[in-house]
Design an enzyme around this catalytic site. Structure first.
Site, PDB file in Angstrom:
ATOM      1  N   ALA A 141     -34.426  52.154  83.957  1.00 47.95           N
ATOM      2  CA  ALA A 141     -35.747  52.148  83.331  1.00 47.95           C
ATOM      3  C   ALA A 141     -36.548  51.029  84.000  1.00 47.95           C
ATOM      4  O   ALA A 141     -35.978  50.072  84.544  1.00 47.95           O
ATOM      5  CB  ALA A 141     -35.620  51.906  81.842  1.00 47.95           C
ATOM      6  N   GLY A 173     -30.758  53.394  83.069  1.00 46.73           N
ATOM      7  CA  GLY A 173     -31.297  54.716  82.783  1.00 46.73           C
ATOM      8  C   GLY A 173     -30.983  55.741  83.870  1.00 46.73           C
ATOM      9  O   GLY A 173     -30.951  56.944  83.595  1.00 46.73           O
ATOM     10  N   GLU A 226     -27.618  56.923  83.098  1.00 47.55           N
ATOM     11  CA  GLU A 226     -27.728  57.749  81.880  1.00 47.55           C
ATOM     12  C   GLU A 226     -28.302  59.138  82.183  1.00 47.55           C
ATOM     13  O   GLU A 226     -27.927  60.122  81.545  1.00 47.55           O
ATOM     14  CB  GLU A 226     -28.581  57.005  80.840  1.00 47.55           C
ATOM     15  CG  GLU A 226     -27.844  55.782  80.283  1.00 47.55           C
ATOM     16  CD  GLU A 226     -28.740  54.849  79.483  1.00 47.55           C
ATOM     17  OE1 GLU A 226     -29.805  54.452  80.000  1.00 47.55           O
ATOM     18  OE2 GLU A 226     -28.386  54.518  78.339  1.00 47.55           O
ATOM     19  N   GLU A 246     -27.532  46.744  81.506  1.00 46.44           N
ATOM     20  CA  GLU A 246     -28.493  46.366  80.463  1.00 46.44           C
ATOM     21  C   GLU A 246     -28.210  45.012  79.817  1.00 46.44           C
ATOM     22  O   GLU A 246     -29.122  44.228  79.574  1.00 46.44           O
ATOM     23  CB  GLU A 246     -28.565  47.449  79.375  1.00 46.44           C
ATOM     24  CG  GLU A 246     -29.342  48.689  79.778  1.00 46.44           C
ATOM     25  CD  GLU A 246     -28.491  49.751  80.465  1.00 46.44           C
ATOM     26  OE1 GLU A 246     -27.355  49.442  80.889  1.00 46.44           O
ATOM     27  OE2 GLU A 246     -28.963  50.889  80.571  1.00 46.44           O
TER      28      GLU A 246
END
Ligand code: HXC
Length: 260
Positions: free
Chosen positions: A66, A111, A114, A134
């Site tokens: 992200a 992300g 993911e 993260e």
């Protein structure tokens, strides 16, 4: 639809979605997430498309996570909304009624990892790097990583990767079952297309029902899961393609499936 941060290409009955923000190693901001969702819906509605490949534009990154610059100053409410947006988009990837192959061509961090986890099958370039960094940024994984990673590689390994924020290379990802195959960078996309075509040569509804049985079954207890399997197995016998597949076998010919 015209996209800014992704490229959606169609090749025969195959769709290829490339995340394309080279200036940020394909990192995901709101706009990019929304475009991925729109592309998934486009693929869903396009009857000429039988499978989706997701990859990163360029030769360095699949998706480097992200967008950290975007997240830096979010409030708790905004952070939760951003997490919910990513979850919604990746659940749409997971639930797409067509096979999804992630061709992981480089960094797949946070992300990005993911997004690969939400895909049905993960193929990696030898240059791919996976990780959930993260906690090194003061957050948890938020686009499904705390749930999909342990379901795919097991709880102990998922906790180690998430707690340590450690990145792993493609070989280690293969060893722990995070990726299905590893290929030289130059042949990754071609191998992904080959696998998609192999899948698309089978009865599309049977593939779709298999995906639904696995996805729904993995979320429930074994007795309920077997009931889901029985229902979908039974449903196959209402399709033309079941008749075609079995008649072709009995008559020693190749089946011609029509997705009905
Ligand atoms: C924003 C990013 C970015 C990211 C890279 N860039 N990753 N921008 N968000 N996630 C930008 C860099 O700032 C830089 O911009 C350019 O891309 C090139 O990156 P470099 O760092 O210069 O490249 P390199 O030295 O090769 O290092 C590559 C890297 C590193 C190891 C992948 O970029 C990195 O660690 N990126 C962050 C990875 C990460 O922590 N991802 C998880 C994010 S959290 P400039 O302008 O300087 O050229 C997450 C949470 C998901 O994903 C859930 C949320 C709810």
């Amino acid at each position: 639809m015209a996209y800014k941060n992704i490229i959606l290409e169609k090749e025969d009955s195959l769709a290829i979605l490339k995340v394309n923000r080279p200036q940020a190693l394909n990192a995901l901001n709101n706009e990019t997430l929304r475009e991925i969702k729109a592309a998934v819906m486009e693929v869903k509605d396009d009857e000429t498309v039988g499978a989706l490949i997701i990859t990163g534009a360029g030769d360095k990154a699949f998706v480097a996570g992200a967008d950290i610059s975007f997240m830096e100053n979010l409030s708790a409410v905004e952070g939760r909304d951003f997490g919910l947006l990513g979850q919604d988009v990746f659940t749409a990837v997971e639930n797409l009624e067509k096979p999804v192959i992630a061709a992981v061509n480089g960094f797949a961090l946070g992300g990005g990892c993911e997004l690969a986890l939400a895909s049905d099958i993960r193929l990696a370039s030898q240059k791919a790097v996976f990780g959930q960094p993260e906690v090194s940024l003061g957050i948890t994984p938020g686009f499904g990583g705390t749930q999909r990673l342990p379901r795919i590689i097991g709880e102990g390994r998922a906790k180690e990767l998430i707690f340590s924020a450690r990145s792993i290379d493609a070989q280690e990802a293969y060893r722990i079952g995070l990726v299905n195959q590893v290929y030289p960078p130059e042949s990754l996309l071609e191998e992904a297309k080959k696998m998609a075509r192999t899948i698309m040569a089978n009865a599309p509804l049977a593939v779709r029902f298999s995906k639904a049985a696995i996805n729904k079954g993995m979320q429930t207890d074994i007795d309920s899961a077997l009931a889901i399997e029985a229902d979908l197995f039974g449903l196959c016998f209402s399709t033309q393609d079941q008749k075609e597949g079995m008649n072709a076998f009995v008559n020693k010919r190749k089946p011609a499936f029509i997705c009905q």
